[in-house]
Write an enzyme that holds these catalytic residues in place. Sequence first.
Site: not given
Length: 239
Positions: A105, A108-110, A205
């Site tokens: 996660l 993928t996010e940052s 996502y």
Amino acid sequence: MLFRSIHAALAALLLLGQGAARADVWAYVDDKGVAHFAAERLDERYELYFSDEVPEDATRARGVPMAPTRLHAFFEISPDYKAVRHLLREAAREHALDYEMLQALIATESGFDAGAVSPKGAVGLMQVMPATARGYGLSDQRQRPVARQLIDARTNIRVGSRHLRHLLNKFPDRPELALAAYNAGLSTVRKAGNQVPAIRETQDYVRTVMTLYTALKPPAWRAAQASSRMDFSVWALND
């Protein structure tokens, strides 16, 4: 069971996008050492990191890691990742989360950029919205508004992991819905009839996080996945 729910989620994601029969992760590492992951090749910088091929008539999924590249070394040499992995372990234990799920996660996010801020105002490693953080007890201070506090890795992971656990509790055995809610909001998933909403960004996502999660699991886990005789598509349809 977590084993079944993860595979059912992966199977369900393979049915998104007009019956796509494979889930891939494409990625590149930029000049600042930040990794960028996506469910499709967004431009020429991206290379195939992992492919979860599922033949049309298959009942088994086969995780296929690509040839070693700078990207594959990211999780071994990235100072940003290594600086916070102990925080991921703490959060995984405290909130009963799978370490690799948190890892996927955040990647993928940052891309493990603690200072990342999205155009919508999401902050830090887990891209937490200040309003969400306030709901978990953070409050603005004179010299440190919530948005600034969320740049701190420990604070960000503490709040983000609590939020992820909250969403997972809302959708027992449906991790894909928890991830969709993390991206698009709980109300959006509810309005979609407790399904991954028909929003391209959210579908990509969820597919990216789930497939990257598979790629990050140990080889023995992927081998067990490949040897399973269960029909994951039937699981997804009957869940």
